[in-house]
Write an enzyme that holds these catalytic residues in place. Structure first.
Site, PDB file in Angstrom:
ATOM      1  CG  ASN A  99       4.040   7.108 -47.301  1.00 28.67           C
ATOM      2  OD1 ASN A  99       4.268   5.986 -48.015  1.00 28.67           O
ATOM      3  ND2 ASN A  99       4.841   8.133 -47.225  1.00 28.67           N
ATOM      4  CG  ASP A 100       3.409   3.662 -43.465  1.00 28.04           C
ATOM      5  OD1 ASP A 100       4.391   3.636 -44.357  1.00 28.04           O
ATOM      6  OD2 ASP A 100       3.355   4.193 -42.458  1.00 28.04           O
ATOM      7  CB  VAL A 101      -2.927   2.797 -45.892  1.00 28.25           C
ATOM      8  CG1 VAL A 101      -2.916   2.622 -44.312  1.00 28.25           C
ATOM      9  CG2 VAL A 101      -3.173   3.932 -46.745  1.00 28.25           C
ATOM     10  CE1 TYR A 140       2.197   9.441 -38.560  1.00 30.97           C
ATOM     11  CE2 TYR A 140       0.364   7.983 -38.802  1.00 30.97           C
ATOM     12  CZ  TYR A 140       0.628   9.138 -38.819  1.00 30.97           C
ATOM     13  OH  TYR A 140       0.021  10.128 -38.478  1.00 30.97           O
ATOM     14  CB  ALA A 141       6.013   1.993 -41.329  1.00 31.70           C
TER      15      ALA A 141
END
Length: 503
Positions: free
Chosen positions: A430-432, A471-472
């Site tokens: 997701n964040d990456v 996570y962010a």
């Protein structure tokens, strides 16, 4: 598995030495007339530790790295036992046997998804072992040969004791919080205390002042005992305070940072014990963990201090809160849709994330990739340095599924290829892959290098539901792009359905 054994090695070494140190019977060290082969044996052990780190730098050599690390630790522990006059060798042998059996059973049973919290848990044991060795040396300094001619603990040994206990206590309590966050027993969201920076700096300053006061206080003087106890208590507290404000997105850095702390704690106790092997081992683990932390921070375009000061989602401006997200239109597809587009493609890049680990989808993913390659499709895997919950998490999972190492690429080596990619297949990441890292200055992940999946002709994104975020704690514009098709399902189940459709 490589980092797991690297972390376990110092635990075994420290545990054996802690048991030995607890015996007032009597540490006749190498400096007291032991043959010249002793430093040579420690040097050979150190060489094996260096070879272990070298081997663990790549999945193809990780097994050899593990073996070298274990051989080095056996040499170091055996040399320590042989060169000391030990009254309770049976008790030490029993302790080593129990620890070995427990470690073996845990390593055999642990799931790869639980490896990050297991590593954090073992780091806590390293820290506690350092604290126990420090207290043993403080209570019985004569057994450690750290007294001067007047019967006082040497000044340098007092400093080593204070630093070793402090670093070990920080490692222990910090690792416990990391374990709780990674295992889901504690919220992964940042827990922010009022004036936390002032509290942390004040506590660290108090620890340093107490170490200084303890170093110059005569043994047995009023308050001397309370100083060493206060150092330990404050260090336990600061370890707790340093980790609770750190969010889940920064956990890979935290794991490598705690690994570094455990090494420095071992090195400090090595100086106290006069044990060359511990100094070498601790320095290797400490420096390698510090370098890895730097690499992780660089991969996220963040400074180490910024991670410790808060972490992703720690600011009020971040998106980690529980506020409602805007409802936006998106396209949802099926396994048949994905299979059709995948087999029509010339080049597919797979981006795995923690969602793949949770679903244990790596084996099905490898089967899907092999079917595509049989149909003439070029398949590559793209691994972000902070994908998953610990450094190298995705690499280990793919290696476990027997994915060819030559098909796995780091971000800087493959990111330019997305512009010529027919399909970007995102599974659990997701964040990456979030373009907000490049475009939204208010985003908590702004500045973090991410995969340019928005440049691919077609994107398939597997996630359980549209309700979750990374996570962010920020939404992802990739979900809503014209070329994106969302595959909402358990990752393993969806990939297995795609495999059936490809057959």
């Amino acid at each position: 598995m490589g980092r797991f054994v690297t972390s376990l090695g110092p635990v075994l070494g420290l545990a054996g030495l802690a048991s030995l140190a607890a015996s007032p019977a009597h540490a006749a060290t190498a400096a007291e007339g032991v043959s010249a082969w002793v430093p040579l044996a420690y040097l050979i052990a150190g060489v094996f530790f260096i070879l272990a780190l070298r081997g663990l730098s790549h999945p193809s050599t990780s097994r050899a790295g593990n073996r070298n690390g274990m051989i080095g630790m056996v040499i170091a522990v055996a040399t320590t036992l042989v060169t000391h006059d030990i009254a309770n060798i049976v008790e030490i042998a029993i302790a080593i046997a129990i620890g070995g059996v427990v470690g073996f059973v845990i390593a055999r049973r642990i799931a790869m998804t639980a490896m990050p919290e297991l590593v954090a848990g073992f780091h806590s044991l390293v820290g506690m072992a350092a604290v126990l060795v420090g207290f043993a040396a403080w209570l019985n300094p004569g057994a450690f040969g750290i007294l001067d001619d007047t019967g006082q603990i040497l000044l340098v040994s007092r400093i080593e004791l204070g630093l070793g206990i402090a670093i070990g206590a920080i490692t222990f309590s910090g690792s416990v919080i990391a374990f709780l966050k990674l295992s889901g027993r504690m919220s992964g969201s940042p827990i922010l205390l009022p004036a936390r920076h002032i509290i942390n700096l004040g506590t660290l300053a108090a620890i340093l002042v107490l170490i200084g006061l303890y170093a110059v206080s005569p043994q047995g003087a009023a308050g001397e005992g309370w100083m060493i106890l206060a150092i330990a208590v404050l260090a336990f507290v600061i370890g707790f305070l340093l980790i609770i404000p750190i969010g889940g997105a920064d956990m890979p850095v935290v794991v490598s940072m705690l690994n570094s702390y455990s090494g420095w704690a071992a090195a400090a106790m090595g100086f106290t014990l006069g044990n060359t092997a511990m100094i070498i081992t601790g320095a290797l683990v400490g420096s390698s963990g510090a370098i890895l932390s730097y690499i992780m921070c660089r991969a996220m375009n963040r400074s180490f201090i910024s991670v410790i000061a808060g972490g992703f989602g720690a600011d009020d401006a971040g998106g980690a809160g529980g506020e409602a997200r805007e409802v936006r239109p998106y396209k949802q597809g099926s396994a048949d849709d994905a299979a059709f587009m995948l087999e029509q493609a010339e080049k597919v890049i797979i981006i795995p994330g923690y969602g793949m680990a949770v679903a244990q989808a790596q084996h099905a993913l490898r089967e899907m990739a092999e079917l595509l390659e049989e149909k003439g499709v070029e398949v590559k895997y793209a691994i972000h340095p902070v994908a998953g919950r610990m450094p190298g998490h995705m690499n280990v999972l793919l290696a476990e599924a027997s994915v060819d190492y030559d098909k796995v690429f780091e971000l800087e080596d493959i990111n330019s290829e997305f512009a010529n990619c027919d399909v970007a297949f995102i599974i659990g990441a997701n964040d990456v892959v979030n373009p907000a890292a490049k475009t939204d200055k208010s985003s908590p992940i702004f500045g973090m290098p991410v995969f340019d999946v928005d440049k691919a002709r077609q994107v398939f994104f597997i996630k359980r539901s549209m309700g979750g975020v990374g996570y962010a704690g920020v939404d992802n514009d990739v979900f809503y792009m014209n070329q994106t098709t969302m595959l909402l399902s358990d990752a393993k189940k969806m990939v297995e359905e795609i495999v059936k459709a490809l057959d």
